[in-house]
Scaffold this motif. Sequence first.
Motif, PDB file in Angstrom:
ATOM      1  N   PRO A  39      -1.703   5.142   0.381  1.00 13.64           N
ATOM      2  CA  PRO A  39      -1.914   3.793   1.205  1.00 13.64           C
ATOM      3  C   PRO A  39      -3.201   3.858   2.079  1.00 13.64           C
ATOM      4  O   PRO A  39      -3.577   2.828   2.269  1.00 13.64           O
ATOM      5  CB  PRO A  39      -0.504   3.708   1.794  1.00 13.64           C
ATOM      6  CG  PRO A  39      -0.099   5.179   2.032  1.00 13.64           C
ATOM      7  CD  PRO A  39      -0.618   5.868   0.691  1.00 13.64           C
ATOM      8  N   TRP A  50       3.354  -4.535   1.180  1.00 13.41           N
ATOM      9  CA  TRP A  50       2.859  -3.164   1.793  1.00 13.41           C
ATOM     10  C   TRP A  50       3.401  -2.306   0.953  1.00 13.41           C
ATOM     11  O   TRP A  50       3.573  -0.760   1.328  1.00 13.41           O
ATOM     12  CB  TRP A  50       3.447  -3.019   3.138  1.00 13.41           C
ATOM     13  CG  TRP A  50       2.569  -3.918   4.117  1.00 13.41           C
ATOM     14  CD1 TRP A  50       2.754  -5.235   4.555  1.00 13.41           C
ATOM     15  CD2 TRP A  50       1.235  -3.541   4.828  1.00 13.41           C
ATOM     16  NE1 TRP A  50       1.807  -5.858   5.455  1.00 13.41           N
ATOM     17  CE2 TRP A  50       0.858  -4.792   5.728  1.00 13.41           C
ATOM     18  CE3 TRP A  50       0.653  -2.614   4.999  1.00 13.41           C
ATOM     19  CZ2 TRP A  50      -0.390  -5.021   6.439  1.00 13.41           C
ATOM     20  CZ3 TRP A  50      -0.849  -2.530   5.752  1.00 13.41           C
ATOM     21  CH2 TRP A  50      -1.083  -3.611   6.587  1.00 13.41           C
ATOM     22  N   GLU A  94       2.303   0.146  -1.813  1.00 12.83           N
ATOM     23  CA  GLU A  94       1.123   1.087  -2.363  1.00 12.83           C
ATOM     24  C   GLU A  94       1.281   1.261  -4.041  1.00 12.83           C
ATOM     25  O   GLU A  94       0.165   1.299  -4.646  1.00 12.83           O
ATOM     26  CB  GLU A  94       0.689   2.465  -1.745  1.00 12.83           C
ATOM     27  CG  GLU A  94       1.789   3.439  -2.351  1.00 12.83           C
ATOM     28  CD  GLU A  94       2.849   3.719  -1.432  1.00 12.83           C
ATOM     29  OE1 GLU A  94       3.412   4.722  -1.413  1.00 12.83           O
ATOM     30  OE2 GLU A  94       3.401   2.668  -0.664  1.00 12.83           O
ATOM     31  N   ASN A 128       3.835   2.145   6.109  1.00  7.56           N
ATOM     32  CA  ASN A 128       2.451   1.747   5.813  1.00  7.56           C
ATOM     33  C   ASN A 128       1.885   0.723   6.901  1.00  7.56           C
ATOM     34  O   ASN A 128       0.711   0.374   6.943  1.00  7.56           O
ATOM     35  CB  ASN A 128       2.369   1.031   4.235  1.00  7.56           C
ATOM     36  CG  ASN A 128       2.487   2.031   3.309  1.00  7.56           C
ATOM     37  OD1 ASN A 128       2.457   3.325   3.653  1.00  7.56           O
ATOM     38  ND2 ASN A 128       3.087   1.844   2.063  1.00  7.56           N
TER      39      ASN A 128
END
Length: 223
Positions: free
Chosen positions: A192, A159, A161, A128
């Motif tokens: 994401p 990071w 999601e 991500n």
Amino acid sequence: MLPRLTRYAARIAACLLLALGAVIAVSAVTDRPSDEDANHPSQLAAENQADAEAAYDDIRGHHLNYIAATAGADVSVKADAVADYAADKAEGLDEAQKAADQAAEEAARNTNPTSVNIPSSCGEYSGNRATGCAITLEWGFDLEQFACLEVLWNRESGWNELAANSIGAYGIPQAYPGNKMSSEGDDWQTNPVTQIRWGLGYISGRYDDPCGALAQSDAEGFY
């Protein structure tokens, strides 16, 4: 007795011959065979047949003239009908194309891809973070700004999601409430890319850039 009968028969025969001769003579004198033929039944039938055929030809001629006279009009009417049909068809196709284009735009707006092309300048990142780096550059920010964003969202969600906290903040940018991100896409809970784009939009509108958001977070513990 026999001679008398013979003479009597001969007289009768002579009379018949005279009468026949008179008829023949009268016929010869009149000399009008055409008049007699005209009154013959077969001749009358032939004339009636000819009259009928002439009447048929006359009616048929009128019909052919009518067709010839109206053929152009019929073609024009048909041509107009075909043109109207084609116009309606084209209009229908245009409407269908507009609907398809609108659906495609809505799909693109509401359903973002789960991955993006990662430029070489973002090669040091993965997952991500690499996606976030690429999108940050798409937004017109530089790598310095992404460095701030990386720190900020490491702090907020790592990071992830699927990150959620107890008060209802959700996703990589920890949007509160999480369904705010639906403005960027219906897949905001799992995509994401949708979350990162929404987060950058929020930061740009509120803090101008990621480093400004990080400064706010450093100062207040939130952004």
